[in-house]
Scaffold this motif. Sequence first.
Motif, PDB file in Angstrom:
ATOM      1  N   ALA A 167       1.059  -1.188   0.503  1.00  0.00           N
ATOM      2  CA  ALA A 167      -0.024  -0.177   0.107  1.00  0.00           C
ATOM      3  C   ALA A 167       0.675   1.390   0.257  1.00  0.00           C
ATOM      4  O   ALA A 167       0.502   2.133  -0.531  1.00  0.00           O
ATOM      5  N   ALA A 168       2.407   1.013   0.511  1.00  0.00           N
ATOM      6  CA  ALA A 168       3.560   2.700   1.145  1.00  0.00           C
ATOM      7  C   ALA A 168       3.706   2.855  -0.292  1.00  0.00           C
ATOM      8  O   ALA A 168       4.226   4.056  -0.476  1.00  0.00           O
ATOM      9  N   GLU A 169       3.790   1.577  -1.145  1.00  0.00           N
ATOM     10  CA  GLU A 169       5.200   2.107  -1.763  1.00  0.00           C
ATOM     11  C   GLU A 169       4.134   1.427  -3.717  1.00  0.00           C
ATOM     12  O   GLU A 169       5.108   1.195  -4.733  1.00  0.00           O
ATOM     13  N   GLY A 170       3.046   1.577  -3.147  1.00  0.00           N
ATOM     14  CA  GLY A 170       1.940   0.935  -4.774  1.00  0.00           C
ATOM     15  C   GLY A 170       1.849   2.367  -5.904  1.00  0.00           C
ATOM     16  O   GLY A 170       3.468   3.673  -5.675  1.00  0.00           O
ATOM     17  N   ASN A 171       1.246   2.762  -6.449  1.00  0.00           N
ATOM     18  CA  ASN A 171       1.229   3.683  -8.094  1.00  0.00           C
ATOM     19  C   ASN A 171       1.113   4.032  -7.059  1.00  0.00           C
ATOM     20  O   ASN A 171       0.342   4.842  -6.222  1.00  0.00           O
ATOM     21  N   THR A 172       1.843   6.075  -7.403  1.00  0.00           N
ATOM     22  CA  THR A 172       1.440   7.280  -6.283  1.00  0.00           C
ATOM     23  C   THR A 172       1.260   8.336  -7.426  1.00  0.00           C
ATOM     24  O   THR A 172       1.160   9.758  -6.963  1.00  0.00           O
ATOM     25  N   SER A 173       0.864   7.775  -8.137  1.00  0.00           N
ATOM     26  CA  SER A 173      -0.433   8.961  -8.857  1.00  0.00           C
ATOM     27  C   SER A 173      -1.353   9.574  -8.115  1.00  0.00           C
ATOM     28  O   SER A 173      -2.460   8.681  -7.426  1.00  0.00           O
ATOM     29  N   ARG A 174      -1.450  10.608  -8.154  1.00  0.00           N
ATOM     30  CA  ARG A 174      -2.926  11.179  -7.396  1.00  0.00           C
ATOM     31  C   ARG A 174      -3.986  11.230  -7.744  1.00  0.00           C
ATOM     32  O   ARG A 174      -4.780  10.824  -7.123  1.00  0.00           O
ATOM     33  N   PHE A 175      -3.869  10.547  -8.999  1.00  0.00           N
ATOM     34  CA  PHE A 175      -5.466   9.872  -9.845  1.00  0.00           C
ATOM     35  C   PHE A 175      -5.472   8.314  -9.109  1.00  0.00           C
ATOM     36  O   PHE A 175      -6.801   7.810  -9.700  1.00  0.00           O
ATOM     37  N   VAL A 176      -4.789   8.177  -8.795  1.00  0.00           N
ATOM     38  CA  VAL A 176      -5.430   6.278  -8.620  1.00  0.00           C
ATOM     39  C   VAL A 176      -5.220   6.390  -6.559  1.00  0.00           C
ATOM     40  O   VAL A 176      -4.822   7.123  -6.015  1.00  0.00           O
ATOM     41  N   LYS A 177      -6.556   5.741  -6.455  1.00  0.00           N
ATOM     42  CA  LYS A 177      -6.566   6.013  -5.639  1.00  0.00           C
ATOM     43  C   LYS A 177      -6.475   5.301  -4.553  1.00  0.00           C
ATOM     44  O   LYS A 177      -6.119   3.853  -4.323  1.00  0.00           O
ATOM     45  N   ARG A 178      -6.023   5.774  -3.243  1.00  0.00           N
ATOM     46  CA  ARG A 178      -4.470   4.770  -2.645  1.00  0.00           C
ATOM     47  C   ARG A 178      -5.349   4.112  -1.007  1.00  0.00           C
ATOM     48  O   ARG A 178      -6.848   4.439  -0.821  1.00  0.00           O
ATOM     49  N   TYR A 179      -4.918   2.935  -0.604  1.00  0.00           N
ATOM     50  CA  TYR A 179      -5.740   2.402   0.611  1.00  0.00           C
ATOM     51  C   TYR A 179      -5.125   3.168   1.694  1.00  0.00           C
ATOM     52  O   TYR A 179      -4.031   4.210   1.696  1.00  0.00           O
ATOM     53  N   LYS A 180      -6.125   3.867   3.082  1.00  0.00           N
ATOM     54  CA  LYS A 180      -5.637   4.054   3.838  1.00  0.00           C
ATOM     55  C   LYS A 180      -6.258   3.411   5.047  1.00  0.00           C
ATOM     56  O   LYS A 180      -6.896   2.349   4.718  1.00  0.00           O
ATOM     57  N   PHE A 181      -5.873   3.898   6.164  1.00  0.00           N
ATOM     58  CA  PHE A 181      -5.052   3.133   7.367  1.00  0.00           C
ATOM     59  C   PHE A 181      -5.782   4.403   8.735  1.00  0.00           C
ATOM     60  O   PHE A 181      -5.611   4.900   8.684  1.00  0.00           O
ATOM     61  N   SER A 182      -6.730   3.713   9.050  1.00  0.00           N
ATOM     62  CA  SER A 182      -6.950   3.492  10.657  1.00  0.00           C
ATOM     63  C   SER A 182      -5.128   4.474  12.003  1.00  0.00           C
ATOM     64  O   SER A 182      -4.889   3.362  11.903  1.00  0.00           O
ATOM     65  N   GLU A 183      -5.480   5.563  12.600  1.00  0.00           N
ATOM     66  CA  GLU A 183      -4.280   5.428  13.005  1.00  0.00           C
ATOM     67  C   GLU A 183      -4.483   4.672  13.938  1.00  0.00           C
ATOM     68  O   GLU A 183      -3.354   3.697  14.996  1.00  0.00           O
ATOM     69  N   GLU A 184      -5.349   4.743  14.812  1.00  0.00           N
ATOM     70  CA  GLU A 184      -5.413   3.180  15.690  1.00  0.00           C
ATOM     71  C   GLU A 184      -5.694   1.769  15.655  1.00  0.00           C
ATOM     72  O   GLU A 184      -4.588   1.124  15.963  1.00  0.00           O
ATOM     73  N   VAL A 185      -5.636   1.858  14.363  1.00  0.00           N
ATOM     74  CA  VAL A 185      -5.431   0.282  13.535  1.00  0.00           C
ATOM     75  C   VAL A 185      -4.274   0.324  14.120  1.00  0.00           C
ATOM     76  O   VAL A 185      -2.818  -0.780  13.838  1.00  0.00           O
ATOM     77  N   LEU A 186      -3.390   1.111  12.990  1.00  0.00           N
ATOM     78  CA  LEU A 186      -1.238   1.454  13.428  1.00  0.00           C
ATOM     79  C   LEU A 186      -1.415   1.217  14.411  1.00  0.00           C
ATOM     80  O   LEU A 186      -0.094   0.681  14.760  1.00  0.00           O
ATOM     81  N   ALA A 187      -1.816   1.552  15.174  1.00  0.00           N
ATOM     82  CA  ALA A 187      -0.774   1.028  16.475  1.00  0.00           C
ATOM     83  C   ALA A 187      -1.169   0.226  17.204  1.00  0.00           C
ATOM     84  O   ALA A 187      -0.034  -0.577  17.786  1.00  0.00           O
ATOM     85  N   ARG A 188      -2.162  -0.305  17.169  1.00  0.00           N
ATOM     86  CA  ARG A 188      -2.231  -2.152  16.489  1.00  0.00           C
ATOM     87  C   ARG A 188      -1.209  -2.406  16.207  1.00  0.00           C
ATOM     88  O   ARG A 188      -0.599  -3.976  16.733  1.00  0.00           O
ATOM     89  N   VAL A 189      -0.960  -2.839  14.851  1.00  0.00           N
ATOM     90  CA  VAL A 189       0.397  -3.273  14.607  1.00  0.00           C
ATOM     91  C   VAL A 189       1.424  -3.188  15.120  1.00  0.00           C
ATOM     92  O   VAL A 189       2.495  -3.868  15.706  1.00  0.00           O
ATOM     93  N   ARG A 190       2.019  -1.833  15.412  1.00  0.00           N
ATOM     94  CA  ARG A 190       2.944  -1.842  16.149  1.00  0.00           C
ATOM     95  C   ARG A 190       2.781  -2.696  17.675  1.00  0.00           C
ATOM     96  O   ARG A 190       4.093  -2.610  17.589  1.00  0.00           O
ATOM     97  N   GLU A 191       2.100  -2.046  18.237  1.00  0.00           N
ATOM     98  CA  GLU A 191       1.829  -3.007  19.711  1.00  0.00           C
ATOM     99  C   GLU A 191       2.172  -4.170  18.804  1.00  0.00           C
ATOM    100  O   GLU A 191       2.761  -5.033  19.906  1.00  0.00           O
ATOM    101  N   LYS A 192       2.125  -5.124  17.738  1.00  0.00           N
ATOM    102  CA  LYS A 192       2.354  -6.548  18.033  1.00  0.00           C
ATOM    103  C   LYS A 192       3.935  -6.969  16.954  1.00  0.00           C
ATOM    104  O   LYS A 192       4.196  -7.558  17.680  1.00  0.00           O
ATOM    105  N   VAL A 193       3.792  -6.163  15.667  1.00  0.00           N
ATOM    106  CA  VAL A 193       5.375  -6.466  16.035  1.00  0.00           C
ATOM    107  C   VAL A 193       6.366  -6.412  16.939  1.00  0.00           C
ATOM    108  O   VAL A 193       7.025  -6.726  16.505  1.00  0.00           O
ATOM    109  N   LYS A 194       5.905  -5.838  18.095  1.00  0.00           N
ATOM    110  CA  LYS A 194       7.064  -5.726  19.457  1.00  0.00           C
ATOM    111  C   LYS A 194       7.424  -6.906  19.803  1.00  0.00           C
ATOM    112  O   LYS A 194       8.326  -7.141  20.274  1.00  0.00           O
ATOM    113  N   GLU A 195       6.899  -8.117  19.040  1.00  0.00           N
ATOM    114  CA  GLU A 195       7.062  -9.750  19.313  1.00  0.00           C
ATOM    115  C   GLU A 195       7.997 -10.139  18.657  1.00  0.00           C
ATOM    116  O   GLU A 195       8.352 -11.570  18.548  1.00  0.00           O
ATOM    117  N   VAL A 196       7.905  -9.242  17.374  1.00  0.00           N
ATOM    118  CA  VAL A 196       9.055 -10.187  16.920  1.00  0.00           C
ATOM    119  C   VAL A 196      10.088  -8.524  16.003  1.00  0.00           C
ATOM    120  O   VAL A 196       9.494  -7.728  15.491  1.00  0.00           O
TER     121      VAL A 196
END
Length: 385
Positions: A293-322
């Motif tokens: 999602a972060a490295e995909g098409n950079t054109s402003r005409f292409v719809k990008r996936y967006k992520f909730s800050e709350e959800v990314l915080a849960r990812v950060r907490e989870k990857v701490k285990e690895v």
Amino acid sequence: MAAAFRGLERVLLQAPRASGGVVGSGTSRCRCRCPGSVGAKRYLLTDNIVRLKEFQQKKMVITYNLPGNKETYFRKLEDKLIQNKLILKEELQTLLHLCQSQDDMELAKNVIHRYHAENRNTTLGEFKFGPVLMRLCYELNLEESAVELIKDQRLLGFFSDSTSFNILMDMLFIKGKYESALEVLLEMKNQDVKFIKDTYLLAFAICYKLNSPESFKVCNTLTEEALMKGDILSRRALCFTVALALKQNEVEKAMYIFSKIMNPESITCTNLNIIIHIQSNMLEALIKILQSAAEGNTSRFVKRYKFSEEVLARVREKVKEVPTLVARFDEIYEKLHINRQVVAYTLDTLLCHIPKDRTSHTLLLNRRLISRRTFQPLNQSLLAE
């Protein structure tokens, strides 16, 4: 199915009542559409279903065209009740559009009971008063009166349409009165009123808000029943089911329901998929999704996936285990921010946010049905040409 509902009825009878306060300020007439606004109310039905503005406009027209005044009209109906005279359909319609207060509603209740007693066997195919009454209660913030009326056994058949129940459940959802909303759903089931797409959406959202094993059981049963019957379940409805399953730590069930979503490209689906990966411990796959999602098409005409800050915080907490994944995630997280792919909305806000009505454009396209040249219906004039 019946066992699941009976079990939940017992729980509801034993459970203490929630205060049912509304988040934010204002009356139910303010239907906020912005998902990020502070204190925004959460509601589920679009304006073209509730049709509150249309109802209020009709009230103004009827009041303006009323012979005499409101007080005289009310006294006339009170006299009819006392003298046991027949209540006409037009009289009840006018009455419901003149009510402005709780006191006015008391007269309306008495007239409704009389009208239904006189017409209970002849209402098939007739004008449906239920939605009009629910819109009136919606406007006046009389949700308790609405619940009382819709559960009144003397009015069985008066609310024979799904719209009445749906509007009331939406009203209760706004007020945070989820237990009452579920009771209305159970009443709808008991009265054998057909569930439609909006009913399932409301049902799953209410169960999600209650977030209990019992409400999950009801939600799961309704979902399976709808899928077996081939009923239409909207993406929004299925998202609530997935979110509830995840809250109840039923990850396999969440994955199964998520697989039933035909077009999981919305921001809500994107974030639910991330949580499924978190709770399934599929961390390597999760990092690959975020990296793509972060490295995909950079054109402003292409719809990008967006992520909730709350959800990314849960990812950060989870990857701490690895530890080997932490640096990769930090790099991806920074890219997502640079690309403006991180939003402040919580998952709950995304779930409850209502999309804009899309029907208005169709109505505009279909408005001109008569040919300007032949004055014939357009389909006929096209055939003639």
